[in-house]
Design a protein around this motif. Sequence first.
Motif, PDB file in Angstrom:
ATOM      1  N   THR A  40      -4.210 -12.239   2.670  1.00  0.00           N
ATOM      2  CA  THR A  40      -3.021 -11.612   3.252  1.00  0.00           C
ATOM      3  C   THR A  40      -2.187 -10.929   2.170  1.00  0.00           C
ATOM      4  OG1 THR A  40      -2.949 -13.248   5.018  1.00  0.00           O
ATOM      5  CG2 THR A  40      -0.915 -12.051   4.580  1.00  0.00           C
ATOM      6  N   ILE A  41      -2.014 -11.613   1.029  1.00  0.00           N
ATOM      7  CA  ILE A  41      -1.241 -11.023  -0.078  1.00  0.00           C
ATOM      8  C   ILE A  41      -1.936  -9.766  -0.594  1.00  0.00           C
ATOM      9  CG2 ILE A  41      -0.567 -11.376  -2.488  1.00  0.00           C
ATOM     10  CD1 ILE A  41       0.063 -14.297  -1.727  1.00  0.00           C
ATOM     11  N   ASN A  42      -3.246  -9.824  -0.787  1.00  0.00           N
ATOM     12  CA  ASN A  42      -3.981  -8.653  -1.267  1.00  0.00           C
ATOM     13  C   ASN A  42      -3.895  -7.489  -0.286  1.00  0.00           C
ATOM     14  OD1 ASN A  42      -4.783  -9.687  -3.734  1.00  0.00           O
ATOM     15  ND2 ASN A  42      -6.664 -10.560  -2.928  1.00  0.00           N
ATOM     16  N   ASN A  43      -4.045  -7.775   1.002  1.00  0.00           N
ATOM     17  CA  ASN A  43      -3.947  -6.703   2.009  1.00  0.00           C
ATOM     18  C   ASN A  43      -2.548  -6.098   2.028  1.00  0.00           C
ATOM     19  OD1 ASN A  43      -6.609  -7.067   2.763  1.00  0.00           O
ATOM     20  ND2 ASN A  43      -6.129  -8.327   4.541  1.00  0.00           N
ATOM     21  N   THR A  44      -1.523  -6.948   1.935  1.00  0.00           N
ATOM     22  CA  THR A  44      -0.148  -6.452   1.930  1.00  0.00           C
ATOM     23  C   THR A  44       0.123  -5.608   0.689  1.00  0.00           C
ATOM     24  OG1 THR A  44       0.590  -8.376   3.197  1.00  0.00           O
ATOM     25  CG2 THR A  44       2.281  -7.146   2.007  1.00  0.00           C
ATOM     26  N   THR A  47      -1.638  -2.277   1.030  1.00  0.00           N
ATOM     27  CA  THR A  47      -0.916  -1.424   1.976  1.00  0.00           C
ATOM     28  C   THR A  47       0.345  -0.857   1.337  1.00  0.00           C
ATOM     29  OG1 THR A  47      -1.756  -2.690   3.853  1.00  0.00           O
ATOM     30  CG2 THR A  47       0.216  -1.362   4.235  1.00  0.00           C
ATOM     31  N   ASP A  48       1.093  -1.719   0.624  1.00  0.00           N
ATOM     32  CA  ASP A  48       2.317  -1.263  -0.035  1.00  0.00           C
ATOM     33  C   ASP A  48       2.014  -0.248  -1.139  1.00  0.00           C
ATOM     34  OD1 ASP A  48       3.760  -2.895   1.614  1.00  0.00           O
ATOM     35  OD2 ASP A  48       4.217  -4.414   0.094  1.00  0.00           O
ATOM     36  N   PHE A  52       3.250   3.569  -1.263  1.00  0.00           N
ATOM     37  CA  PHE A  52       4.000   4.064  -2.408  1.00  0.00           C
ATOM     38  C   PHE A  52       3.308   5.282  -3.007  1.00  0.00           C
ATOM     39  CE2 PHE A  52       4.908   4.008  -7.005  1.00  0.00           C
ATOM     40  CZ  PHE A  52       6.268   4.195  -6.955  1.00  0.00           C
ATOM     41  N   ALA A  53       1.989   5.190  -3.171  1.00  0.00           N
ATOM     42  CA  ALA A  53       1.233   6.311  -3.739  1.00  0.00           C
ATOM     43  C   ALA A  53       1.354   7.548  -2.837  1.00  0.00           C
ATOM     44  CB  ALA A  53      -0.226   5.927  -3.935  1.00  0.00           C
ATOM     45  N   GLN A  54       1.286   7.337  -1.545  1.00  0.00           N
ATOM     46  CA  GLN A  54       1.415   8.456  -0.597  1.00  0.00           C
ATOM     47  C   GLN A  54       2.806   9.080  -0.709  1.00  0.00           C
ATOM     48  OE1 GLN A  54      -0.921   9.809   1.241  1.00  0.00           O
ATOM     49  NE2 GLN A  54       0.394  11.261   2.266  1.00  0.00           N
TER      50      GLN A  54
END
Length: 165
Positions: A40-44, A47-48, A52-54
């Motif tokens: 869950t931490i890795n997926n979050t 995603t973050d 941010f990159a986008q």
Amino acid sequence: MLSFINNWPLRIKITLTSALLLAVMSFALIWQSMASLDQTINNTLNTDIDGFAQSVSVNLSSWMNDRVQAIEKTATTLSEHPEIAPHIILHQTKQALGFIITYLGTTDGQMLQNDPNVILQNYDPRKRSWYEGAVRDNDLFISDPYTSPGWDHTLLTAWNLSVSA
């Protein structure tokens, strides 16, 4: 080897067996929870980071497009209004976008800057990579970032072929 256990009362054997099973089940549940939490931490984080990159990409693209439009508008203004001294238009572009310096190289080898008092001796812009790149691409050319030897600033040079009126 474990013959001493045979002498224990049934209640103790059942209690120890239950405690051992409870410990094994607890360990298994903790292991599963930790693996799920890690995922869950890795997926979050992914995603973050992607968001941010986008966001940075969109903002950087918008920032760059503003500069490209300013260069194109400067080129248009210079060619449409030859009665206005080029340093005035170049100074306006410099001030509006916070450039360190604005300049243009002409097809006859002149180097015009936003500060008309700066005169570069023996400097032929036609021999510079940004000029050659614009001629080669027949379009707006933006150099790779480089450090200016005289100012210790990181620069990009952009040159539009249509500026050379």
